[in-house]
Design an enzyme around this catalytic site. Structure first.
Site, PDB file in Angstrom:
ATOM      1  N   HIS A  74      37.082  32.878  -9.425  1.00 39.01           N
ATOM      2  CA  HIS A  74      35.743  32.305  -9.295  1.00 39.01           C
ATOM      3  C   HIS A  74      35.134  32.840  -8.010  1.00 39.01           C
ATOM      4  O   HIS A  74      35.681  32.661  -6.927  1.00 39.01           O
ATOM      5  CB  HIS A  74      35.783  30.778  -9.273  1.00 39.01           C
ATOM      6  N   CYS A  75      33.987  33.498  -8.129  1.00 37.92           N
ATOM      7  CA  CYS A  75      33.360  34.140  -6.980  1.00 37.92           C
ATOM      8  C   CYS A  75      32.198  33.280  -6.485  1.00 37.92           C
ATOM      9  O   CYS A  75      31.229  33.059  -7.238  1.00 37.92           O
ATOM     10  CB  CYS A  75      32.857  35.536  -7.346  1.00 37.92           C
TER      11      CYS A  75
END
Length: 353
Positions: free
Chosen positions: A69-70
């Site tokens: 997850h960025c």
């Protein structure tokens, strides 16, 4: 050229952000009901986790071929946007390198025109250039400071984002994700710990870097497959990785240790009242903290010197059936020597001794 860099960077950035990674349909089950025994079940999505998918706490969905997850795109990097995200990581450093070259040459030429050498000193006059023609854009002290600051940002972005690009290309050329690389490392540790003699072979490596590259990057821009079924190498089948995940999950339950909360903990990231060492050694991770009340039971799976990570044991159905996992201070818990119901040592104690 700078406009071209900007357009391409922003296009891939917003593609990665808004196209998204692709999610496993809610309530999804495999076509063959007997295959359910090879898959994990997600209580939040009310569906089985398809091969290579993982549940993201931030997105609150099971993500297809999840890499991570960025926070910079406020989305997960996965099946549908892996190519766009990687191109963004490539184009941003290239554009910054181009900008850095312009900044360096501009400052060099402007300083060269304003420098004077004496017998015993070197002077720089930023008020005006000594030589004609003068630059179209005035270059004074403020412009020099701004150019120097922009050069620092460009070089910093080149190094930081460039390293992320190298990491992404390493996993893409082996047709893995960052999570799958971690699973493979844990598989080796598990086999070595129990001396089972197994050999874990990563099933999705096509044996060729070009073939692995083509699994993510295509001329159409649409990745191959549907995100649920994947081509596998000879000697493996579709559920080789998910079976290994189930083995690791069972091993984690065996090696976990039960603890009881002896002090309340609100779940804050850096608790002030739990000691100076606990405050300054808080885990540098996006993983959550769990609030504790006296008497809560926690199944700890890993830990640091002053912190532990585990899952709160639900006592009754009134707790909602939602798993609570996260970090908590060691000072707030004590090890359960005996199970309160059976008056026998818990499994984690047997293993630790």
């Amino acid at each position: 050229m700078l406009l071209n860099w900007t357009v391409m960077i922003l296009y891939n950035y917003f593609s990665a952000m808004f196209v998204g990674p692709g999610y496993v349909p809610l309530g999804w089950t495999p076509e063959k009901s007997q295959d359910c025994m090879y898959l994990q079940y997600c209580k939040v999505c009310q569906s089985y986790k398809a091969p290579r998918s993982h549940h993201c706490r931030k997105c609150n969905r099971c993500v297809m071929k999840m890499d991570h997850h960025c926070p910079w795109i406020n989305n997960c990097c996965g099946y549908q946007n892996h190519a766009s995200f990687t191109l963004f990581l490539l184009l941003a450093p290239l554009g910054c390198i181009h900008a850095s070259f312009i900044f360096i040459m501009t400052m060099y030429t402007q300083l060269y025109n304003r420098i004077s050498f004496g017998w015993s000193s070197v002077k720089i006059d930023m008020s005006a250039a000594k030589r004609d023609p003068r630059p179209i854009i005035p270059f004074g002290l403020s412009a020099f400071a701004a150019s120097l600051f922009a050069l620092g940002l460009a070089l910093g972005t080149t190094i930081a984002v460039g390293m992320l690009f190298i990491i992404q290309m390493k996993v893409i050329l082996t047709n893995k994700t960052s999570i799958e690389s971690w699973i493979e490392e844990k598989a080796k540790d598990r086999i070595q710990y129990y001396q089972t003699g197994e050999t874990f072979i990563f099933p999705y490596d096509m044996g060729s870097k070009w073939k692995n590259f083509r699994q993510v990057f295509t001329w159409s821009g649409i990745p191959e497959g549907d995100g649920l079924d994947w081509p596998v190498r000879d000697g493996c089948h579709q559920y080789s990785l998910t079976i290994e995940q189930l083995k690791q999950k069972a091993d984690k339950r065996v090696r976990s240790v039960r603890y009881r909360a002896i002090d309340d903990y609100s779940g804050v990231c850096c608790p002030v009242t739990k000691g100076v060492k606990t405050f300054f050694t808080t885990p540098c991770t996006e993983e959550p903290r769990i609030a504790l009340s006296k008497g809560d039971l926690i199944l700890a799976t890993r830990g640091l010197k002053h912190w532990m990570y585990g899952e709160k044991i639900l006592i009754s159905a009134a707790d909602g059936g939602i798993r609570e996992r996260g970090w908590f201070p060691r000072k707030c818990v004590e090890k359960c020597q005996y199970d309160s119901e059976t008056d026998q040592p818990v499994d984690g104690e047997k293993k630790s001794k």
